[in-house]
Scaffold this active site. Structure first.
Site, PDB file in Angstrom:
ATOM      1  N   GLU A   8       4.998   8.304 -53.234  1.00 27.51           N
ATOM      2  CA  GLU A   8       5.952   7.371 -52.622  1.00 27.51           C
ATOM      3  C   GLU A   8       7.304   7.474 -53.324  1.00 27.51           C
ATOM      4  O   GLU A   8       8.334   7.649 -52.692  1.00 27.51           O
ATOM      5  CB  GLU A   8       5.419   5.935 -52.701  1.00 27.51           C
ATOM      6  CG  GLU A   8       6.334   4.942 -52.030  1.00 27.51           C
ATOM      7  CD  GLU A   8       5.768   3.528 -52.019  1.00 27.51           C
ATOM      8  OE1 GLU A   8       6.566   2.596 -51.841  1.00 27.51           O
ATOM      9  OE2 GLU A   8       4.548   3.349 -52.197  1.00 27.51           O
TER      10      GLU A   8
ATOM     11  N   GLU B 274      -5.281  -0.024 -47.317  1.00 24.61           N
ATOM     12  CA  GLU B 274      -5.551  -0.541 -48.660  1.00 24.61           C
ATOM     13  C   GLU B 274      -6.655  -1.606 -48.744  1.00 24.61           C
ATOM     14  O   GLU B 274      -7.380  -1.653 -49.742  1.00 24.61           O
ATOM     15  CB  GLU B 274      -4.252  -1.114 -49.249  1.00 24.61           C
ATOM     16  CG  GLU B 274      -3.193  -0.054 -49.486  1.00 24.61           C
ATOM     17  CD  GLU B 274      -1.832  -0.642 -49.784  1.00 24.61           C
ATOM     18  OE1 GLU B 274      -1.369  -0.501 -50.917  1.00 24.61           O
ATOM     19  OE2 GLU B 274      -1.235  -1.263 -48.873  1.00 24.61           O
TER      20      GLU B 274
ATOM     21  N   ARG C  25       2.720  -8.233 -56.357  1.00 24.69           N
ATOM     22  CA  ARG C  25       1.561  -8.246 -55.459  1.00 24.69           C
ATOM     23  C   ARG C  25       0.298  -8.672 -56.217  1.00 24.69           C
ATOM     24  O   ARG C  25      -0.550  -9.375 -55.672  1.00 24.69           O
ATOM     25  CB  ARG C  25       1.359  -6.889 -54.773  1.00 24.69           C
ATOM     26  CG  ARG C  25       0.322  -6.984 -53.639  1.00 24.69           C
ATOM     27  CD  ARG C  25       0.193  -5.706 -52.851  1.00 24.69           C
ATOM     28  NE  ARG C  25       1.066  -5.596 -51.704  1.00 24.69           N
ATOM     29  CZ  ARG C  25       0.778  -6.040 -50.473  1.00 24.69           C
ATOM     30  NH1 ARG C  25      -0.363  -6.679 -50.245  1.00 24.69           N
ATOM     31  NH2 ARG C  25       1.613  -5.863 -49.487  1.00 24.69           N
TER      32      ARG C  25
END
Length: 1368
Positions: A838, A1304, A916
């Site tokens: 990423e 995920e 997160r």
């Protein structure tokens, strides 16, 4: 030399030297001199056969598997076998036929049944490992006269790794080639089946896929059931053939006699292939330091990875005297060049032919060889090579020592001497061979009546792994009256010293003693004096290794006693509950089910279509970045890396590099045309380190040369002088030193935690900490970029293996000082990403762009596996410190949590990962009072980065740890504690978001019913009651995963749709295909939108000049966003077409399009989508960060061996709510793949860094930097029963066509295995009176499992609160 002369005449010696040749896929190739340095893989890829992939370069992943065929004159038949092309020297296959995946079948000529089956069974996701799997099975089928068993098929795949699929669909696709007995799978006798009916190997029921019809709602118990494939013909030369297009063995090679070879390679390398012992001995006399090789499995790794510059290589594979296999009256003579596969086959044969008492040693070797490396390695590795390498962890050497084996050694004069194996190993990789001697053969004597031999091995992973500790043990007993007395004994270990070690004192103690409990206790007392492991011994795990020596001997004692008991009486019989210590592990064949409904929407949406490029992937025709042909003037690049964790650069000496062969240029920070500062969020990294280095593996510069090997060679010659500075090498050290990234502290609260802790409501309070281990992405395709300039550098183009083409474009424009409009990044597909590509792919592209731009030449930079692992970052390790208040009933009232993650030396995405983790720190539990404080730690490690779950799994794992602790505290089941604390519809979370459409209870209850939880709990308790040394455990774990990028602006997506006049559609969108089926789902949405078949829609590549400013393909949200953007574009085009379409009925979509074109209607549209109603304000700690949640729950049952820490997953049931799936087959594949990847994180994959816990590793260095030391799950690690169910009848109103994100959320489901392991350990600890809570870190490796199961074999080495070390 006597008898040797006769055998010499067997050698096929040609009259005169002939040209060296090789056949590849039926085509004759002449091998010129000068290529001795090349591997077969390099040669194949250089001639354009790029289906064979480079995955690791050390024979550990199987991506480079090809089939070799050669004619064996002695047996008068062709041998067909799989090999790792990355380790096979090119000249070692001279005179042979190599078949690569391209030679098996292709989409023009037609697919082979193996390829067809794998493609249609959804067995290929990213596709990078696929050719290797195809070739492993292909070689097995070609070499098998009758269809192989399922067990044989699974064994043939032990050397192949896959990171995407979770292996289940591969097993299902390949089992249709196996020999099966229908009755095995079903109570229905095969006679009562109607003609043509087929027994499904998964369900055990008659089925017929061909007749399946699809209604609006179809429940599909998707097991792979298809036609069984049988060979068309078999011959001794061509083996089994399955199609009429199969390549035959070239007739020229049948007639051709072998000739000796004398060839050369780069750097003065010499390659010899003698054909007689006489020639070999002459060469050995001439070159005393020459390396003798057969399979090159050790020398290849030494030369490539350890950079040992051997100058003379002698291939001894064709010397007849070294290939003998003689079964004699007194034992077996085994030539030193005999391959391990041949040896295994011989042992299996003699076991069936000789009296059982004679073959005890053979059986031990069979068991040990079964777990020795992968099939591809065993097919070429030789017995002598393994012996003479003298590895301290050799699986076979302790057995040779224990079994009284004798080694025959010949010197250059032809004189032969014999030495016993026990005396052959002198020190670390040192054996009793003079420079003028070679190992000729090994003699293994038969065992005598009441002589017992047993093998032992414990590794991180059962399949294809090096041992932590192994052993060979033998005892010879004599009956004296009622007693059994030890007449002779030999106990030898590997993995406990620099060499394979004989336990001399133990052996002496045993001889003459009666075989009873007293001798067992005595031996257990003597053994620790034989095995002396220092605290800082290389390899670490000292306490575990010491305890294994005792566990192994205890197992041996029980096993021998049980063997005697079966034949004769024995005073002290083995208690039934102890038999579990000696029952050998046998893996049953996989039973799996996939249960889902098909909700069709239009022509394609909702249908379980196969991956769009699966047919290209199974034939090796799918191109990845490194497969792109190099332009004629192209250069290869290699990085110059820091060797220190924290230091000032004093000087750089590059003279050695500049004089290296093939060198073309070297570039450092001063050469960067634009800015040297990079970073995805803040510019806190340097492209090339200028003054300071802050981790091992930091890029200092880049070298370009004419070949990949030459670039690496030159980079290795750059000498950097450092002044070392203090380094921070763990979270604890960072916290102590207050070493945090700037502005990275975060805070969240709900209610009043302090007040709650002080109130009477809080009846109990617990405090503790959880260490959460990191994880390597181990995508099969390493980081890679090809960069070239256009118009003399006015434009820069690149092809990159990245999840974020826009980030690569941005990085390159930034370091070159060019506008983004002049930089284009294209990505066709990537061989796995999982978050690792990423942001970290950006610096690879930027580094390659500098020399490409400055030299105006194409530059390709593809990282080797070890460099990739050292430089590109991993999943963040975490430290959580919790304080939880709850009632006596188990209702949680307050959570006070401090959470830290290890960011490494730059911020990268670590703050978002921490956020997160904080969002997910409640998992699914209603907690009235919450306070979470989070910090991002700066450490001197390579920057950690995104990885599937993005911090969510770490936050949830910490939560499940305290849930389980509450259960123990209250003596209730963890499942009960979970249920009474569940969130539900309308729950308001600690960050202010309200739950809507919450299906948690539904998913949990359906799972509970499907696995019959209470019944299984009783069965497990019953099993544990009757088995002392094996324990079972179960767990049920729920999850909720928030869907959206938590950074609001990233929730946008674009797509470009072009409709052509023949009625076909080309879609371009900003998402990257990395195996998750994104292109397939987007194409399905487009097909349904236009009401055309899926075959009419094509997605070529992702390119920044088609769709600009795209967010990375991450956060599980890509299908939601890009499919919605594509739909928007389709709707625009449909609206323009509507006036024409309403005029009359068109026979086809193509006809309608043509009519629109004639009316000058724009048939191209750009679609756009933003995720609505999201946003979070950190200043208030409240908002709605997620669009919706994906819910799931999983059940797992495991069995552990308490003496060794080995475990296997007996059952895994996973339930997920995925709304109305866009493609249920792809979604099930995502669930299975995520589960097995999660299993690796919780139980197998341990990163070991040079830190305070691992003093034997150089500071800041990564020890586990390849498949040899870092173990991802293999096919052998998947659950015996693996069931995946998707919740039915629950549309998701928040996403396209009522679907839900899947990438995920299922990852955390694998923690059910972790907590099932913990449940089993609790049962083991209860046996010794330890009933309280204990910490267990992930991964729950054999070391952590074993050392938590306290017993008399751990007691001498550790106390009850022992905590194995973890790099965090």
């Amino acid at each position: 030399m006597g008898s040797l002369k006769k055998e010499e005449e067997i050698g096929q010696i040609a009259e005169e030297p002939k040209e060296a040749i090789l056949y590849v896929n039926g085509v004759r190739k002449v091998l010129p001199d000068g290529f001795a340095h090349l591997t077969l893989l390099e040669y194949l890829r250089d001639v354009g056969l790029t289906g064979t992939k480079l995955g690791c370069g050390e024979g550990g992943c199987g991506a480079c598997t090809v089939m070799i065929s050669h004619y064996d004159r002695k047996m008068k038949k062709c041998m067909h076998y799989a090999v790792n092309a990355c380790l096979t020297p090119l000249y070692s296959v001279e005179g042979m036929h190599v078949i690569t995946v391209e030679g098996v079948g292709n989409h023009k000529r037609g697919l082979h049944p193996i390829q067809e089956s794998l493609a249609s069974s959804h067995g290929s996701q990213c596709g990078f490992c696929t050719p290797g799997f195809i070739m492993s099975l292909y070689a097995l089928l070609r070499s098998s006269e009758t269809p192989p068993t399922e067990e044989k098929i699974e064994e043939s795949l032990a050397g192949n790794l896959c990171r995407c699929t979770g292996y289940r669909p591969i097993v299902d696709a390949f089992r249709v080639f196996s020999k099966t007995n229908d009755a095995l799978y079903s109570d229905i006798s095969s006679l009562s089946l109607q003609e043509g009916e087929f027994i499904c190997p998964s369900t055990g029921k008659p089925c017929s896929c061909g007749s399946k019809t699809v209604h609006d709602v179809v429940t599909d118990d998707q097991s792979i059931c298809s036609t069984r494939y049988k060979p068309l013909s078999y011959s001794e030369v061509d083996g089994s053939t399955y199609t009429d297009k199969e390549l035959i063995f070239p007739p020229e090679l049948l007639r051709r006699k072998l000739s000796p070879l004398n060839l050369s390679g780069l750097g003065g390398l010499k390659w010899y292939r003698p054909l007689t012992i006489k020639d070999l001995l002459e060469l050995k006399e001439k070159y005393p330091t020459a390396k003798l090789l057969v399979g090159n499995t050790e020398v290849g790794v030494e030369m490539r990875l350890k950079r040992i510059p051997y100058q003379v290589l002698i291939s001894v594979a064709h010397v007849p005297e070294l290939n003998i296999l003689n079964v004699k009256d007194d034992g077996i003579e085994i030539g030193a060049a005999v391959r391990l596969t041949e040896l295994l086959n011989l042992f299996r044969e003699v076991v069936t032919q000789r009296p059982a008492y004679e073959t005890s040693a053979c059986k031990a070797f069979i068991e040990q060889l079964k777990w020795f490396a992968g099939t591809q390695i065993r097919n070429v590795a030789s017995v002598g090579g393994n012996v003479c390498t003298a590895s301290p962890i050799s699986d076979l050497n302790p057995l040779w020592m224990a079994t009284r084996a004798k080694f025959r050694v010949i010197n250059c004069n032809g004189n032969i001497r014999t030495t016993i194996a026990e005396n052959f190993f002198l020190g670390y990789r040192k054996v009793d061979l003079n420079s003028n001697e070679i190992l000729l053969s090994i003699f293994l004597p038969w065992t005598r009546p009441f002589e017992y031999v047993k093998e032992f091995k414990q590794a991180h992973r059962r399949d294809d792994d090096i041992a932590i500790v192994n052993a060979g043990m033998r005892v010879y007993l004599e009956e004296r009256g009622e007693e059994w007395v030890v007449s002779d004994a030999s106990v030898a270990f590997g993995g406990v010293a620099p060499l394979s070690l004989c336990a001399i004192k133990t052996n002496e103690f045993l001889i003459g003693k009666e075989w009873n409990q007293n001798v067992l206790q005595g031996a257990l007392n003597v053994l620790p004096t034989d095995i002396v492991l220092k605290e800082d011994a290389p390899g670490g795990m000292v306490e575990f290794r010491r305890s294994l020596t005792l566990s192994f001997f205890f197992k041996f004692f029980l096993w021998v006693s049980h063997q005697i008991e079966e034949n004769k009486s024995i005073k002290e019989s083995v208690p039934l509950s102890h038999l579990s210590a000696i029952n050998s592990f046998h893996r049953p064949t996989l039973v799996a089910s996939q249960d889902y409904e098909i909700r069709k929407h239009g022509t394609s949406v909702g249908s379980p279509e196969v991956h769009l490029s699966s047919r290209l992937q199974v034939t090796g025709e799918a191109e990845y970045t490194d497969d792109t042909p190099m332009p004629p003037n192209g250069l290869h690049a290699a990085l110059v890396l820091s060797k220190k964790p924290h230091a000032r650069i004093l000087s750089i000496d590059d003279l050695g590099a500049k004089s290296s062969p093939g060198f073309a240029g070297i570039f450092f920070a001063k050469d960067v045309p634009g800015s040297n500062k990079i970073g995805p969020v803040v510019l806190d990294e340097e492209l090339f380190a200028s003054e300071f280095v802050t981790c091992v593996g930091q890029v200092i510069g880049i070298v370009v040369a004419d070949t990949h090997e030459n670039a690496k060679l030159a980079a290795g010659k750059v000498h950097v002088e450092y002044e070392e500075l203090p380094a921070i090498l763990s979270i604890e050290e960072a916290v102590s030193a207050k070493s945090f990234h700037p502005n990275s502290q975060k805070f969240m609260r709900k209610g009043d935690v302090d007040l709650c802790f002080q109130s009477d409501q809080c009846e109990k309070i617990i405090e503790g900490k959880v260490e959460v281990g990191g994880q390597e992405h181990f995508y099969l395709e390493t980081q890679s970029s090809l960069v070239w300039t256009m118009d003399s550098g006015n434009e820069v183009h690149m092809i990159s293996s990245t999840q974020a083409p826009q980030k690569n474009q941005k990085y390159v424009s930034h370091v070159l000082g060019l506008p983004m409009s002049k930089v284009v990044c294209k990505t066709k597909r990537i061989g796995g990403g999982f978050g690792g590509k990423e942001t970290r792919s950006g610096f690879i592209a930027a580094a390659a762009a500098v020399p490409s731009y400055l030299m105006n030449r194409p530059v390709k930079l593809t990282l080797d596996r070890d460099i990739d692992m050292i430089t590109s970052g991993q999943r963040h390790s975490f430290l959580g410190k919790y304080k939880v208040g709850f009632t006596k009933k188990g209702k949680v009232l307050a959570l006070d949590l401090e959470i830290y993650n290890n960011a490494g030396n730059s911020l990268d995405l670590s703050l978002a990962v921490l956020e997160r983790a904080m969002f997910h720190s409640d998992n699914v539990y209603e907690i009235p009072n919450v306070r979470i404080f989070g910090s991002v730690c700066f450490t001197n490690f390579p920057s950690n980065t995104a990885f599937r779950g993005f911090g969510g799994p770490q936050g949830m794992l910490i939560a499940e740890n305290w849930i389980q602790r509450i259960a123990l505290e209250l003596k209730k089941s963890p499942e009960e504690i979970r249920e009474i604390n569940f969130q539900g519809e309308g729950s308001i979370l600690h960050y202010g978001q309200q739950l809507e459409h919450c299906t948690l209870a539904q998913v949990w209850n359906e799972l509970k019913v499907s696995c019959d939880f209470l019944k299984v709990r009783e069965e497990v308790d019953e099993f544990n009651l009757h088995n002392r040394w094996k324990k079972r455990g179960i767990a049920m774990i729920p999850t909720k995963f928030g869907i959206s990028f938590t950074t609001k602006f990233m929730n946008q997506a674009g797509a470009l749709v072009n409709v052509y006049t023949d009625g076909t559609v080309l879609v371009s969108h900003g998402g990257v295909e990395m195996g998750q089926g994104l292109h397939t789902k987007v194409a399905q949405v487009a097909a349904s939108a236009f009401n055309i078949p899926l075959s009419s829609v094509f997605i070529s590549e992702t390119s920044t000049d088609k769709v600009p400013n795209a967010s990375p393909t991450a956060a599980s949200a890509s299908s939601d966003m890009y499919a919605a953007a594509a739909l928007d574009a389709c709707e625009q085009i449909k609206a323009r077409m509507e006036p024409i379409a309403s005029q009359r009925n068109f026979g086809s979509f193509a006809e309608l399009v043509s009519a629109c074109y004639m009316e000058r209607i724009d048939l191209s549209a750009h679609g756009f989508y933003i995720t609505p109603d999201i946003g979070f304000d950190w200043s208030t700690g409240k908002g709605k960060p997620f669009s919706y949640y994906t819910y799931g729950a999983a059940f797992a049952e495991v069995e552990i061996d308490t003496l060794t820490g080995d475990f296997h997953t007996r059952t895994a049931n996973v339930f997920m709510d995925l709304g109305y799936s866009l493609n249920p087959a792809i979604d099930v594949g995502q669930v299975e793949g995520a589960f097995i990847q999660g299993l690796g994180w919780v139980a197998l994959e341990e990163l070991k860094w040079g830190d305070a816990s691992h003093k034997w590793i150089r500071p800041g260095c990564l020890y586990t930097c390849g498949p040899g030391s870092y173990k991802i799950p293999s096919l052998n690690d998947i659950p015996f029963k693996f069931n995946v169910s998707l919740l039915k009848g629950n549309p998701n109103v928040k996403a396209i066509h009522s679907s839900k994100a899947v990438g995920e959320p299922p990852f955390f489901m694998a923690s059910s295995v972790f907590f099932a392991i913990k449940d089993a350990i609790l049962a083991a600890r209860a046996e010794t009176g330890h009933t309280g809570w204990f910490p267990l870190d992930n991964p729950a490796t054999p070391e952590r499992i074993r050392m938590s199961c306290l017993d008399e074999f751990t007691a001498p080495f550790v106390s009850s609160d022992f905590h194995p070390k973890l790099s965090v």
